[in-house]
Design a protein around this motif. Sequence first.
Motif, PDB file in Angstrom:
ATOM      1  N   PHE A 253       8.108  11.353   0.006  1.00  0.00           N
ATOM      2  CA  PHE A 253       6.961  11.242  -0.893  1.00  0.00           C
ATOM      3  C   PHE A 253       7.196  11.871  -2.255  1.00  0.00           C
ATOM      4  N   GLY A 254       6.522  11.306  -3.240  1.00  0.00           N
ATOM      5  CA  GLY A 254       6.439  11.892  -4.567  1.00  0.00           C
ATOM      6  C   GLY A 254       4.964  11.950  -4.935  1.00  0.00           C
ATOM      7  N   ILE A 255       4.630  12.604  -6.014  1.00  0.00           N
ATOM      8  CA  ILE A 255       3.232  12.729  -6.420  1.00  0.00           C
ATOM      9  C   ILE A 255       2.960  11.828  -7.611  1.00  0.00           C
ATOM     10  N   ALA A 256       1.996  10.939  -7.444  1.00  0.00           N
ATOM     11  CA  ALA A 256       1.637  10.014  -8.516  1.00  0.00           C
ATOM     12  C   ALA A 256       0.595  10.627  -9.442  1.00  0.00           C
ATOM     13  N   LEU A 257      -0.455  11.176  -8.861  1.00  0.00           N
ATOM     14  CA  LEU A 257      -1.576  11.673  -9.658  1.00  0.00           C
ATOM     15  C   LEU A 257      -2.441  12.566  -8.776  1.00  0.00           C
ATOM     16  N   CYS A 258      -3.183  13.459  -9.420  1.00  0.00           N
ATOM     17  CA  CYS A 258      -4.159  14.280  -8.706  1.00  0.00           C
ATOM     18  C   CYS A 258      -5.549  13.913  -9.216  1.00  0.00           C
ATOM     19  N   LEU A 259      -6.517  13.904  -8.316  1.00  0.00           N
ATOM     20  CA  LEU A 259      -7.886  13.543  -8.672  1.00  0.00           C
ATOM     21  C   LEU A 259      -8.836  14.637  -8.203  1.00  0.00           C
TER      22      LEU A 259
ATOM     23  N   MET B  40       3.651   3.518  -9.777  1.00  0.00           N
ATOM     24  CA  MET B  40       2.736   2.737 -10.612  1.00  0.00           C
ATOM     25  C   MET B  40       1.662   2.055  -9.783  1.00  0.00           C
ATOM     26  N   GLN B  41       2.010   1.620  -8.562  1.00  0.00           N
ATOM     27  CA  GLN B  41       1.030   0.979  -7.700  1.00  0.00           C
ATOM     28  C   GLN B  41      -0.129   1.928  -7.376  1.00  0.00           C
ATOM     29  N   CYS B  42       0.174   3.210  -7.313  1.00  0.00           N
ATOM     30  CA  CYS B  42      -0.832   4.197  -6.925  1.00  0.00           C
ATOM     31  C   CYS B  42      -1.944   4.371  -7.961  1.00  0.00           C
ATOM     32  N   TYR B  43      -1.683   3.952  -9.186  1.00  0.00           N
ATOM     33  CA  TYR B  43      -2.719   4.088 -10.214  1.00  0.00           C
ATOM     34  C   TYR B  43      -3.880   3.129  -9.958  1.00  0.00           C
ATOM     35  N   ILE B  44      -3.645   2.079  -9.192  1.00  0.00           N
ATOM     36  CA  ILE B  44      -4.720   1.118  -8.897  1.00  0.00           C
ATOM     37  C   ILE B  44      -5.788   1.772  -8.016  1.00  0.00           C
ATOM     38  N   PRO B  45      -5.434   2.349  -6.857  1.00  0.00           N
ATOM     39  CA  PRO B  45      -6.472   3.017  -6.061  1.00  0.00           C
ATOM     40  C   PRO B  45      -7.082   4.217  -6.766  1.00  0.00           C
ATOM     41  N   CYS B  46      -6.309   4.896  -7.603  1.00  0.00           N
ATOM     42  CA  CYS B  46      -6.856   6.038  -8.343  1.00  0.00           C
ATOM     43  C   CYS B  46      -8.018   5.590  -9.234  1.00  0.00           C
ATOM     44  N   ALA B  47      -7.801   4.518  -9.975  1.00  0.00           N
ATOM     45  CA  ALA B  47      -8.853   4.000 -10.848  1.00  0.00           C
ATOM     46  C   ALA B  47     -10.052   3.546 -10.038  1.00  0.00           C
TER      47      ALA B  47
ATOM     48  N   ILE C  99      -7.987  15.597  -4.453  1.00  0.00           N
ATOM     49  CA  ILE C  99      -7.155  14.598  -3.784  1.00  0.00           C
ATOM     50  C   ILE C  99      -5.815  14.468  -4.503  1.00  0.00           C
ATOM     51  N   VAL C 100      -4.759  14.652  -3.755  1.00  0.00           N
ATOM     52  CA  VAL C 100      -3.412  14.432  -4.287  1.00  0.00           C
ATOM     53  C   VAL C 100      -2.960  13.061  -3.788  1.00  0.00           C
ATOM     54  N   VAL C 101      -2.649  12.187  -4.727  1.00  0.00           N
ATOM     55  CA  VAL C 101      -2.235  10.829  -4.376  1.00  0.00           C
ATOM     56  C   VAL C 101      -0.709  10.783  -4.350  1.00  0.00           C
ATOM     57  N   LEU C 102      -0.160  10.588  -3.168  1.00  0.00           N
ATOM     58  CA  LEU C 102       1.290  10.520  -3.002  1.00  0.00           C
ATOM     59  C   LEU C 102       1.759   9.073  -3.072  1.00  0.00           C
ATOM     60  N   TYR C 103       2.954   8.891  -3.601  1.00  0.00           N
ATOM     61  CA  TYR C 103       3.580   7.568  -3.532  1.00  0.00           C
ATOM     62  C   TYR C 103       4.767   7.642  -2.570  1.00  0.00           C
TER      63      TYR C 103
ATOM     64  N   GLU D   3       0.827  -1.206   0.000  1.00  0.00           N
ATOM     65  CA  GLU D   3       0.000   0.000   0.000  1.00  0.00           C
ATOM     66  C   GLU D   3       0.869   1.266   0.000  1.00  0.00           C
ATOM     67  N   PRO D   4       1.689   1.457  -1.013  1.00  0.00           N
ATOM     68  CA  PRO D   4       2.657   2.557  -0.974  1.00  0.00           C
ATOM     69  C   PRO D   4       2.065   3.918  -1.337  1.00  0.00           C
ATOM     70  N   TRP D   5       0.883   4.213  -0.792  1.00  0.00           N
ATOM     71  CA  TRP D   5       0.212   5.462  -1.130  1.00  0.00           C
ATOM     72  C   TRP D   5      -0.237   6.223   0.100  1.00  0.00           C
ATOM     73  N   HIS D   6      -0.504   7.499  -0.124  1.00  0.00           N
ATOM     74  CA  HIS D   6      -1.070   8.351   0.924  1.00  0.00           C
ATOM     75  C   HIS D   6      -1.965   9.351   0.207  1.00  0.00           C
ATOM     76  N   PHE D   7      -3.192   9.529   0.708  1.00  0.00           N
ATOM     77  CA  PHE D   7      -4.162  10.399   0.056  1.00  0.00           C
ATOM     78  C   PHE D   7      -4.271  11.726   0.818  1.00  0.00           C
ATOM     79  N   VAL D   8      -4.036  12.811   0.129  1.00  0.00           N
ATOM     80  CA  VAL D   8      -4.182  14.143   0.720  1.00  0.00           C
ATOM     81  C   VAL D   8      -5.454  14.763   0.144  1.00  0.00           C
ATOM     82  N   VAL D   9      -6.414  15.022   1.000  1.00  0.00           N
ATOM     83  CA  VAL D   9      -7.726  15.515   0.573  1.00  0.00           C
ATOM     84  C   VAL D   9      -7.905  16.961   1.029  1.00  0.00           C
ATOM     85  N   THR D  10      -8.349  17.821   0.106  1.00  0.00           N
ATOM     86  CA  THR D  10      -8.605  19.201   0.513  1.00  0.00           C
ATOM     87  C   THR D  10      -9.881  19.739  -0.121  1.00  0.00           C
TER      88      THR D  10
END
Length: 216
Positions: A186-192, A139-146, A78-82, A45-52
């Motif tokens: 942390f790095g940034i994988a994707l923003c939602l 790349m793992q972070c794209y799974i929870p994003c979808a 939501i900014v999805v961090l890896y 679970e190499p992710w962290h979700f930042v919600v604002t």
Amino acid sequence: MDKLTQAFNFRHACKVFDEAKKISAQDIDYILEAGRTSPSSFGMEPWHFVVTTNDSLKEKLKTACYNQQQVTTCSHFIVVLYRKSTQFTMQSEYLRQTVQRSLPTDGASFDLDAACQYFINYCNNGLSHGVSVDNWSEMQCYIPCANMMTAAAYRQIDSCAIGGFQADKLLAELAKASPQINEHNFGIALCLAFGYRKNPQSTQFRWSKEEITTYL
């Protein structure tokens, strides 16, 4: 048409949200739960979700996202961090806690260091050529994003995945708001962006199954 298929057809890259419509606490929790329960390699679970929902912060994040209007018109951003490789060393508290929870708890002897080393060896030797631990984590972070976007669509909530951003500036703004978020770990994988569409859904274009599928 079943509800899941309806959700897939409902979802599109919403570019402008209705700022007057806000997502309920129950619905955003439903979306986040879809992300939280997503599968990951080794269960890391190499992710962290930042919600604002903070308008002032969203304005600053918008600048780092090349002024895309989805950032400020959406209800929840939501900014999805890896997690970077620094969190997957033998000394990493995150790695040790993550590995330990899957080890036997019935009194059987186990070696936490050996279990952690097994994963580290995989990272050093098992990844595809040219793929770093950071690449793997991102790349793992794209799974929870979808999964989060599908969960949102299931509840008739719109979304837009944003991959165009200046990662250093975006991370710097988040670090100001929360010191635990830093470029070392942390790095940034994707923003939602999540909310409710203001305009009619755009036409979706997809290749047919026959064009994208090969049976052997």
